[in-house]
Design a protein around this motif. Structure first.
Motif, PDB file in Angstrom:
ATOM      1  N   LEU A  25       0.985  -0.986  -0.037  1.00  0.00           N
ATOM      2  CA  LEU A  25       0.002   0.025  -0.072  1.00  0.00           C
ATOM      3  C   LEU A  25       0.793   1.322   0.061  1.00  0.00           C
ATOM      4  CD1 LEU A  25      -2.944  -0.616   2.609  1.00  0.00           C
ATOM      5  CD2 LEU A  25      -3.029  -0.320   0.058  1.00  0.00           C
ATOM      6  N   LEU A  26       2.081   1.468   0.709  1.00  0.00           N
ATOM      7  CA  LEU A  26       2.929   2.363   0.768  1.00  0.00           C
ATOM      8  C   LEU A  26       3.594   2.518  -0.648  1.00  0.00           C
ATOM      9  CD1 LEU A  26       4.292   4.338   2.493  1.00  0.00           C
ATOM     10  CD2 LEU A  26       5.838   2.930   3.075  1.00  0.00           C
ATOM     11  N   ASP A  27       3.964   1.541  -1.220  1.00  0.00           N
ATOM     12  CA  ASP A  27       4.279   1.689  -2.535  1.00  0.00           C
ATOM     13  C   ASP A  27       3.293   2.403  -3.583  1.00  0.00           C
ATOM     14  OD1 ASP A  27       7.059   0.631  -1.921  1.00  0.00           O
ATOM     15  OD2 ASP A  27       6.179  -1.534  -2.644  1.00  0.00           O
ATOM     16  N   LEU A  28       2.073   1.991  -3.260  1.00  0.00           N
ATOM     17  CA  LEU A  28       0.754   2.485  -3.999  1.00  0.00           C
ATOM     18  C   LEU A  28       0.454   3.889  -3.882  1.00  0.00           C
ATOM     19  CD1 LEU A  28      -1.689   2.340  -6.019  1.00  0.00           C
ATOM     20  CD2 LEU A  28      -2.679   1.748  -4.069  1.00  0.00           C
ATOM     21  N   VAL A  29       0.566   4.218  -2.723  1.00  0.00           N
ATOM     22  CA  VAL A  29       0.482   5.769  -2.334  1.00  0.00           C
ATOM     23  C   VAL A  29       1.338   6.645  -2.754  1.00  0.00           C
ATOM     24  CG1 VAL A  29      -1.430   5.372  -0.688  1.00  0.00           C
ATOM     25  CG2 VAL A  29       1.015   5.641   0.206  1.00  0.00           C
ATOM     26  N   LYS A  30       2.391   6.198  -2.669  1.00  0.00           N
ATOM     27  CA  LYS A  30       3.791   7.015  -3.143  1.00  0.00           C
ATOM     28  C   LYS A  30       3.737   7.475  -4.666  1.00  0.00           C
ATOM     29  CE  LYS A  30       7.476   5.637   0.337  1.00  0.00           C
ATOM     30  NZ  LYS A  30       8.524   4.910   0.605  1.00  0.00           N
ATOM     31  N   GLN A  31       3.028   6.612  -5.452  1.00  0.00           N
ATOM     32  CA  GLN A  31       2.868   7.006  -6.815  1.00  0.00           C
ATOM     33  C   GLN A  31       1.669   8.023  -7.058  1.00  0.00           C
ATOM     34  OE1 GLN A  31       2.708   3.351  -9.191  1.00  0.00           O
ATOM     35  NE2 GLN A  31       3.837   2.282  -7.832  1.00  0.00           N
ATOM     36  N   LYS A  32       1.099   8.450  -6.010  1.00  0.00           N
ATOM     37  CA  LYS A  32      -0.296   9.245  -6.351  1.00  0.00           C
ATOM     38  C   LYS A  32       0.382  10.502  -5.881  1.00  0.00           C
ATOM     39  CE  LYS A  32      -2.659   5.663  -7.371  1.00  0.00           C
ATOM     40  NZ  LYS A  32      -2.976   5.796  -8.541  1.00  0.00           N
ATOM     41  N   LYS A  33      -0.618  11.701  -5.856  1.00  0.00           N
ATOM     42  CA  LYS A  33      -0.362  13.008  -5.632  1.00  0.00           C
ATOM     43  C   LYS A  33      -0.263  13.164  -4.020  1.00  0.00           C
ATOM     44  CE  LYS A  33      -2.188  17.650  -6.104  1.00  0.00           C
ATOM     45  NZ  LYS A  33      -1.226  18.338  -6.810  1.00  0.00           N
ATOM     46  N   ASP A  34      -0.961  12.569  -3.399  1.00  0.00           N
ATOM     47  CA  ASP A  34      -1.222  12.627  -1.965  1.00  0.00           C
ATOM     48  C   ASP A  34      -2.174  11.521  -1.219  1.00  0.00           C
ATOM     49  OD1 ASP A  34      -0.561  13.699   0.418  1.00  0.00           O
ATOM     50  OD2 ASP A  34      -1.545  15.620   0.087  1.00  0.00           O
ATOM     51  N   TYR A  35      -1.845  11.190   0.103  1.00  0.00           N
ATOM     52  CA  TYR A  35      -2.587  10.363   0.692  1.00  0.00           C
ATOM     53  C   TYR A  35      -2.854  10.497   2.272  1.00  0.00           C
ATOM     54  CZ  TYR A  35       1.791   8.479   3.129  1.00  0.00           C
ATOM     55  OH  TYR A  35       2.796   8.394   3.848  1.00  0.00           O
ATOM     56  N   PHE A  36      -3.766   9.957   2.790  1.00  0.00           N
ATOM     57  CA  PHE A  36      -3.669  10.018   4.116  1.00  0.00           C
ATOM     58  C   PHE A  36      -4.146   8.757   4.824  1.00  0.00           C
ATOM     59  CE2 PHE A  36      -4.016  12.182   8.344  1.00  0.00           C
ATOM     60  CZ  PHE A  36      -3.438  13.427   8.136  1.00  0.00           C
ATOM     61  N   VAL A  37      -3.966   8.301   5.964  1.00  0.00           N
ATOM     62  CA  VAL A  37      -4.417   7.298   6.501  1.00  0.00           C
ATOM     63  C   VAL A  37      -5.309   7.497   7.873  1.00  0.00           C
ATOM     64  CG1 VAL A  37      -3.801   5.039   7.733  1.00  0.00           C
ATOM     65  CG2 VAL A  37      -2.526   5.974   5.877  1.00  0.00           C
ATOM     66  N   VAL A  38      -6.576   6.655   7.877  1.00  0.00           N
ATOM     67  CA  VAL A  38      -7.202   7.052   8.927  1.00  0.00           C
ATOM     68  C   VAL A  38      -7.552   5.665   9.615  1.00  0.00           C
ATOM     69  CG1 VAL A  38      -9.734   7.841  10.037  1.00  0.00           C
ATOM     70  CG2 VAL A  38      -8.507   9.046   8.000  1.00  0.00           C
ATOM     71  N   THR A  39      -7.326   5.513  11.014  1.00  0.00           N
ATOM     72  CA  THR A  39      -7.304   4.028  11.534  1.00  0.00           C
ATOM     73  C   THR A  39      -8.070   4.211  12.829  1.00  0.00           C
ATOM     74  OG1 THR A  39      -6.209   2.035  11.720  1.00  0.00           O
ATOM     75  CG2 THR A  39      -4.734   4.274  12.157  1.00  0.00           C
ATOM     76  N   SER A  40      -8.773   3.188  13.276  1.00  0.00           N
ATOM     77  CA  SER A  40      -9.007   2.807  14.377  1.00  0.00           C
ATOM     78  C   SER A  40      -8.077   2.053  15.267  1.00  0.00           C
ATOM     79  CB  SER A  40     -10.416   2.366  14.476  1.00  0.00           C
ATOM     80  OG  SER A  40     -10.487   0.850  13.908  1.00  0.00           O
ATOM     81  N   ASN A  41      -6.957   1.465  14.819  1.00  0.00           N
ATOM     82  CA  ASN A  41      -6.149   0.691  15.284  1.00  0.00           C
ATOM     83  C   ASN A  41      -5.198   1.428  16.239  1.00  0.00           C
ATOM     84  OD1 ASN A  41      -7.506  -1.463  14.078  1.00  0.00           O
ATOM     85  ND2 ASN A  41      -5.742  -1.623  12.450  1.00  0.00           N
ATOM     86  N   VAL A  42      -4.799   0.811  17.264  1.00  0.00           N
ATOM     87  CA  VAL A  42      -3.961   1.695  18.342  1.00  0.00           C
ATOM     88  C   VAL A  42      -2.608   0.752  18.062  1.00  0.00           C
ATOM     89  CG1 VAL A  42      -5.911   2.201  19.737  1.00  0.00           C
ATOM     90  CG2 VAL A  42      -4.659  -0.103  20.223  1.00  0.00           C
ATOM     91  N   ASP A  43      -2.153   0.051  17.056  1.00  0.00           N
ATOM     92  CA  ASP A  43      -1.024  -0.759  17.332  1.00  0.00           C
ATOM     93  C   ASP A  43       0.409   0.042  16.387  1.00  0.00           C
ATOM     94  OD1 ASP A  43      -1.667  -0.843  14.513  1.00  0.00           O
ATOM     95  OD2 ASP A  43      -2.084  -3.184  14.605  1.00  0.00           O
ATOM     96  N   GLY A  44       0.094   1.019  15.831  1.00  0.00           N
ATOM     97  CA  GLY A  44       0.922   1.881  15.412  1.00  0.00           C
ATOM     98  C   GLY A  44       1.864   1.378  14.095  1.00  0.00           C
ATOM     99  N   ALA A  45       1.040   0.358  13.321  1.00  0.00           N
ATOM    100  CA  ALA A  45       1.442  -0.475  12.358  1.00  0.00           C
ATOM    101  C   ALA A  45       1.825   0.306  11.079  1.00  0.00           C
ATOM    102  CB  ALA A  45       0.579  -1.733  12.052  1.00  0.00           C
ATOM    103  N   PHE A  46       1.071   1.449  10.703  1.00  0.00           N
ATOM    104  CA  PHE A  46       1.325   2.241   9.428  1.00  0.00           C
ATOM    105  C   PHE A  46       2.618   2.817   9.687  1.00  0.00           C
ATOM    106  CE2 PHE A  46      -3.342   1.457   8.808  1.00  0.00           C
ATOM    107  CZ  PHE A  46      -3.377   1.363   7.570  1.00  0.00           C
ATOM    108  N   GLN A  47       2.846   3.380  10.801  1.00  0.00           N
ATOM    109  CA  GLN A  47       3.968   4.080  10.885  1.00  0.00           C
ATOM    110  C   GLN A  47       5.206   2.941  10.978  1.00  0.00           C
ATOM    111  OE1 GLN A  47       1.208   4.552  12.854  1.00  0.00           O
ATOM    112  NE2 GLN A  47       1.269   6.363  14.017  1.00  0.00           N
ATOM    113  N   LYS A  48       5.047   1.942  11.406  1.00  0.00           N
ATOM    114  CA  LYS A  48       6.104   1.033  11.600  1.00  0.00           C
ATOM    115  C   LYS A  48       6.334   0.459  10.047  1.00  0.00           C
ATOM    116  CE  LYS A  48       6.110  -2.359  14.589  1.00  0.00           C
ATOM    117  NZ  LYS A  48       5.763  -3.544  15.602  1.00  0.00           N
TER     118      LYS A  48
END
Length: 260
Positions: free
Chosen positions: A81-104
């Motif tokens: 997913l990170l590879d995908l959004v890097k090819q776009k103009k912009d992105y944002f993540v909204v999550t209810s998870n508390v595990d910090g996985a996107f930042q990791k």
């Protein structure tokens, strides 16, 4: 075709990393027989009342979760997913998870909105301090009995700590960081809500029991011209939007189908 992507992720996003959701029909009691014997549920464990009444049991459970999240590597879907959004103009993540996985996984921390807060930071019940514990922090928990053998975490002021995420019926959650994230997300949406950008809202593993993430994606889809909602879920596939795209699959399975 989208040039802007909003990823909305519920508990199901982490399942393929081996993280339990505790939302299923059996819940936390079936995952941990010792907790079933104690007749406690995820809902009762995740309250300020439990941290006040029985902090050793509350921290035994949430300390164990802290250990699991800390040791768990995000599944390959995060990186794709990170590879995908890097090819776009912009992105944002909204999550209810508390595990910090996107930042990791390498997502820009300033482009992640954790609507329920985070378990990897603690807050003081007394002075209001919020901090990230030392990188070597680990809780000694006997999961056969759910006995906490580590000392209860405390603030430098001596006050008792709790996780910095929103619990059930929670009036003590310190919202400062979450409100800052919300402000950045609102500024992001303000840039792209004029209808002159194609926005893909890609929702992963957002269940119906706590539908906050589902509702957010639907709201953006309805309010922003040019937005398309893609709902990825193996079970909760209902979509009230006529033109929503529904993929009945887990997050990793669906992401592996992507071609870009």
């Amino acid at each position: 075709e989208a040039d802007v992507v909003v990823i909305t992720a519920g508990a199901g996003m982490s399942v393929d990393s081996g993280v339990a959701t505790f939302r299923g029909i059996n819940g936390v009691a079936e995952a941990y027989p010792a907790l079933k014997k104690k007749k406690v549920t995820y809902t009762s464990l995740t309250t300020q009342e439990m941290f006040n009444k029985n902090p050793k049991l509350a921290w035994a459970f949430h300390g164990h979760c802290f250990n699991v999240y800390k040791d768990t590597k995000p599944h390959d879907g995060y990186f794709k997913l990170l590879d995908l959004v890097k090819q776009k103009k912009d992105y944002f993540v909204v999550t209810s998870n508390v595990d910090g996985a996107f930042q990791k996984a390498g997502f820009n921390k300033d482009k992640v909105y954790e609507i329920h807060g985070r378990l990897y930071k603690f807050q003081c019940n007394e002075c209001g301090n919020v901090w990230e514990p030392h990188e070597h922090t680990k809780f000694d928990v006997d999961t056969d009995t759910f006995k906490l053998n580590s000392p209860l975490p405390k603030c430098e002021c001596g006050g008792h700590a709790r996780p910095n995420f929103m619990m059930f019926n929670d009036v003590g959650f310190d919202k400062k960081e979450t409100e800052e994230q919300s402000l950045r997300f609102n500024e992001f949406m303000h840039q792209y809500d004029k209808g002159d950008h194609k926005i893909a809202i890609v929702e992963f593993g957002a269940g119906e029991s706590v539908p906050t993430i589902r509702m957010m994606g639907e709201y953006i889809h309805q309010k922003v011209k040019g937005a398309t909602l893609v709902r990825v879920n193996p079970t909760d596939t209902a979509a009230p939007l006529v033109d929503a795209v529904v993929i009945k699959a887990g997050a990793l399975e669906a992401i592996n189908r992507l071609e870009f």
